[in-house]
Design a protein around this motif. Structure first.
Motif, PDB file in Angstrom:
ATOM      1  N   SER A 219       0.687  -1.054   0.487  1.00  0.00           N
ATOM      2  CA  SER A 219      -0.077  -0.266  -0.096  1.00  0.00           C
ATOM      3  C   SER A 219       0.516   1.473  -0.210  1.00  0.00           C
ATOM      4  N   ILE A 220       1.736   0.962   0.205  1.00  0.00           N
ATOM      5  CA  ILE A 220       2.815   2.732   0.832  1.00  0.00           C
ATOM      6  C   ILE A 220       3.609   3.176  -0.535  1.00  0.00           C
ATOM      7  N   ASP A 221       3.720   1.324  -1.325  1.00  0.00           N
ATOM      8  CA  ASP A 221       4.436   1.618  -2.357  1.00  0.00           C
ATOM      9  C   ASP A 221       3.049   2.093  -3.330  1.00  0.00           C
ATOM     10  N   ALA A 222       2.201   1.827  -3.143  1.00  0.00           N
ATOM     11  CA  ALA A 222       1.226   2.192  -4.639  1.00  0.00           C
ATOM     12  C   ALA A 222       0.784   3.361  -4.943  1.00  0.00           C
ATOM     13  N   THR A 223       1.175   3.923  -3.109  1.00  0.00           N
ATOM     14  CA  THR A 223       0.484   5.567  -2.528  1.00  0.00           C
ATOM     15  C   THR A 223       1.631   6.370  -3.361  1.00  0.00           C
ATOM     16  N   ILE A 224       2.937   5.694  -2.629  1.00  0.00           N
ATOM     17  CA  ILE A 224       4.106   7.084  -2.760  1.00  0.00           C
ATOM     18  C   ILE A 224       3.771   6.995  -4.639  1.00  0.00           C
ATOM     19  N   GLY A 225       4.073   5.466  -4.597  1.00  0.00           N
ATOM     20  CA  GLY A 225       4.616   5.552  -6.739  1.00  0.00           C
ATOM     21  C   GLY A 225       2.910   6.630  -6.954  1.00  0.00           C
ATOM     22  N   ARG A 226       2.081   6.882  -6.639  1.00  0.00           N
ATOM     23  CA  ARG A 226       0.720   7.470  -7.705  1.00  0.00           C
ATOM     24  C   ARG A 226       0.799   9.070  -7.439  1.00  0.00           C
ATOM     25  N   PHE A 227       1.726   9.633  -6.119  1.00  0.00           N
ATOM     26  CA  PHE A 227       1.926  10.363  -5.984  1.00  0.00           C
ATOM     27  C   PHE A 227       2.977  11.590  -6.206  1.00  0.00           C
ATOM     28  N   ALA A 228       3.615  10.936  -6.601  1.00  0.00           N
ATOM     29  CA  ALA A 228       5.351  10.720  -6.899  1.00  0.00           C
ATOM     30  C   ALA A 228       5.259  10.874  -8.153  1.00  0.00           C
ATOM     31  N   ARG A 229       4.056  10.643  -9.157  1.00  0.00           N
ATOM     32  CA  ARG A 229       4.496  11.341 -10.681  1.00  0.00           C
ATOM     33  C   ARG A 229       3.204  12.785 -10.480  1.00  0.00           C
ATOM     34  N   SER A 230       2.247  13.144  -9.879  1.00  0.00           N
ATOM     35  CA  SER A 230       1.654  14.334 -10.012  1.00  0.00           C
ATOM     36  C   SER A 230       2.449  15.641  -8.685  1.00  0.00           C
ATOM     37  N   HIS A 231       3.168  14.879  -7.948  1.00  0.00           N
ATOM     38  CA  HIS A 231       3.875  15.644  -7.106  1.00  0.00           C
ATOM     39  C   HIS A 231       5.197  15.029  -7.094  1.00  0.00           C
ATOM     40  N   ARG A 232       6.037  16.772  -6.903  1.00  0.00           N
ATOM     41  CA  ARG A 232       7.463  16.431  -6.586  1.00  0.00           C
ATOM     42  C   ARG A 232       7.879  16.133  -4.861  1.00  0.00           C
ATOM     43  N   PRO A 233       8.807  15.196  -5.283  1.00  0.00           N
ATOM     44  CA  PRO A 233       8.769  15.033  -4.027  1.00  0.00           C
ATOM     45  C   PRO A 233       9.417  16.295  -3.081  1.00  0.00           C
ATOM     46  N   GLY A 234       9.722  16.555  -2.239  1.00  0.00           N
ATOM     47  CA  GLY A 234      10.205  17.615  -1.428  1.00  0.00           C
ATOM     48  C   GLY A 234      10.453  17.448  -0.081  1.00  0.00           C
ATOM     49  N   ARG A 235      10.535  18.830   0.428  1.00  0.00           N
ATOM     50  CA  ARG A 235      11.258  19.126   1.358  1.00  0.00           C
ATOM     51  C   ARG A 235      10.141  20.090   2.818  1.00  0.00           C
ATOM     52  N   TYR A 236      10.109  20.200   3.856  1.00  0.00           N
ATOM     53  CA  TYR A 236       8.921  20.683   4.742  1.00  0.00           C
ATOM     54  C   TYR A 236       9.248  22.129   4.288  1.00  0.00           C
ATOM     55  N   ALA A 237      11.305  22.124   4.593  1.00  0.00           N
ATOM     56  CA  ALA A 237      12.181  23.480   4.511  1.00  0.00           C
ATOM     57  C   ALA A 237      11.095  24.651   3.120  1.00  0.00           C
ATOM     58  N   GLU A 238      10.893  24.170   2.302  1.00  0.00           N
ATOM     59  CA  GLU A 238      10.496  24.412   1.944  1.00  0.00           C
ATOM     60  C   GLU A 238       8.541  25.360   2.319  1.00  0.00           C
ATOM     61  N   LEU A 239       8.032  24.800   2.646  1.00  0.00           N
ATOM     62  CA  LEU A 239       6.557  24.788   2.838  1.00  0.00           C
ATOM     63  C   LEU A 239       6.965  26.636   3.716  1.00  0.00           C
ATOM     64  N   ALA A 240       7.722  26.489   4.830  1.00  0.00           N
ATOM     65  CA  ALA A 240       8.238  28.174   5.243  1.00  0.00           C
ATOM     66  C   ALA A 240       9.134  29.496   4.022  1.00  0.00           C
ATOM     67  N   GLY A 241       9.708  28.460   2.748  1.00  0.00           N
ATOM     68  CA  GLY A 241      10.394  29.573   2.294  1.00  0.00           C
ATOM     69  C   GLY A 241      12.096  29.597   2.674  1.00  0.00           C
ATOM     70  N   HIS A 242      12.412  28.690   3.004  1.00  0.00           N
ATOM     71  CA  HIS A 242      13.651  28.794   3.341  1.00  0.00           C
ATOM     72  C   HIS A 242      14.885  26.916   3.166  1.00  0.00           C
ATOM     73  N   GLY A 243      13.810  26.857   2.061  1.00  0.00           N
ATOM     74  CA  GLY A 243      14.466  25.365   1.494  1.00  0.00           C
ATOM     75  C   GLY A 243      14.540  25.359   0.144  1.00  0.00           C
ATOM     76  N   ASN A 244      14.409  26.372  -0.487  1.00  0.00           N
ATOM     77  CA  ASN A 244      14.611  26.200  -2.171  1.00  0.00           C
ATOM     78  C   ASN A 244      16.130  25.837  -2.584  1.00  0.00           C
ATOM     79  N   ASP A 245      17.038  26.373  -1.513  1.00  0.00           N
ATOM     80  CA  ASP A 245      18.449  25.940  -2.368  1.00  0.00           C
ATOM     81  C   ASP A 245      18.778  25.552  -2.044  1.00  0.00           C
ATOM     82  N   LEU A 246      18.445  23.978  -1.255  1.00  0.00           N
ATOM     83  CA  LEU A 246      18.918  22.486  -1.242  1.00  0.00           C
ATOM     84  C   LEU A 246      17.826  21.532  -1.452  1.00  0.00           C
ATOM     85  N   ALA A 247      16.679  22.318  -2.051  1.00  0.00           N
ATOM     86  CA  ALA A 247      15.722  21.039  -2.810  1.00  0.00           C
ATOM     87  C   ALA A 247      16.309  21.538  -4.354  1.00  0.00           C
TER      88      ALA A 247
END
Length: 262
Positions: A219-247
């Motif tokens: 189920s984990i494989d199916a769920t992450i596999g599905r969303f990895a096709r439509s959403h970019r795997p990212g970082r929590y820091a990007e939500l606060a606007g200070h993770g873009n350089d490392l991303a």
């Protein structure tokens, strides 16, 4: 940030669940195309596995952090010695450590835990996430005192300093303690793969116990596999606007083998 993000995390990271975390880290690396996930570190899980007494595991955490894995403080021991309320007693098997703490005790544990995690990883903690996502009023107040950049519960990620929500929506997670929990969590994850497709930020959390159930791993494989096709795997820091350089630096990461003890 306007693009869609997939935020994945491994809970209960520490020496107590070394083998299980290895399995989950390798799986997420494969599904996400590299070390694009967070680890929630418990400094002394159940009072049985102190990170401070395991320099080899601390080095492994530092290797992961150096590769780009975000490191969150995940309580001190994870266990609530005196579970308060229905959720702590019945939904988490008494592991809602911060569900009933007053402000002073919550701040004491946060500060102590943060020091251990940051000493191990060699960098500032990404934030604080309470065990079982359960927060007392005192814990929420202590978060601002502690100075963490981010906090998360089951339905949102927020800035503890001003209370501003950075994203909203349920975490997709699994439960393995009983047959009905396994069945229901797989059902919910399956529904989420359809229902949450339009959500800007998807959060997925996995736990050591998931590794013992092939149906949950599927189920984990199916769920992450599905969303990895439509959403970019990212970082929590990007939500606060200070993770873009490392991303950006992780856009084409090198292959990362699971770190091994030196």
């Amino acid at each position: 940030m306007t693009e869609r993000l997939l935020l994945a995390s491994i809970h209960d990271v520490g020496p107590k669940f070394e083998r299980e975390v290895d399995v989950l880290a390798a799986r997420l690396e494969r599904l996400l195309g590299g070390p694009r996930f967070a680890m929630l570190v418990v400094p002394d899980h159940w009072g049985e596995a102190p990170l401070s007494a395991s320099p080899a595991y601390a080095r492994r955490l530092r290797d992961w952090a150096d590769a780009g894995v975000e490191m969150f403080v995940h309580g001190w021991c994870h266990r609530d010695a005196a579970p308060a309320g229905f959720a702590a007693r019945h939904m988490t098997a008494g592991e809602g450590e911060f569900a009933a703490l007053d402000r002073a005790e919550a701040l004491k544990r946060m500060t102590r835990a943060r020091a251990v995690v940051e000493d191990a990883t060699g960098r500032p903690a990404a934030g604080f996430i309470a065990p079982a996502w359960l927060y007392s009023d005192g814990t929420r107040a202590a978060l601002a005192d502690a100075g963490f950049a981010l906090a998360e519960d089951h339905f949102r990620v927020w800035n503890p300093d001003n209370g501003a929500a950075l994203t909203r929506g349920p975490v997709i997670t699994w439960a393995s303690r009983s047959r009905w929990r396994r069945l229901s969590s797989r059902f919910v994850a399956g529904a989420a793969r359809t229902a949450l497709g339009g959500q800007r930020v998807i959060r997925v959390a996995v736990h050591p116990g998931d590794t013992r159930e092939p149906s949950i791993l599927n189920s984990i494989d199916a769920t992450i596999g599905r969303f990895a096709r439509s959403h970019r795997p990212g970082r929590y820091a990007e939500l606060a606007g200070h993770g873009n350089d490392l991303a950006t630096s992780l856009a084409t990461p090198p292959s990362l083998a699971t770190p091994r003890s030196q």
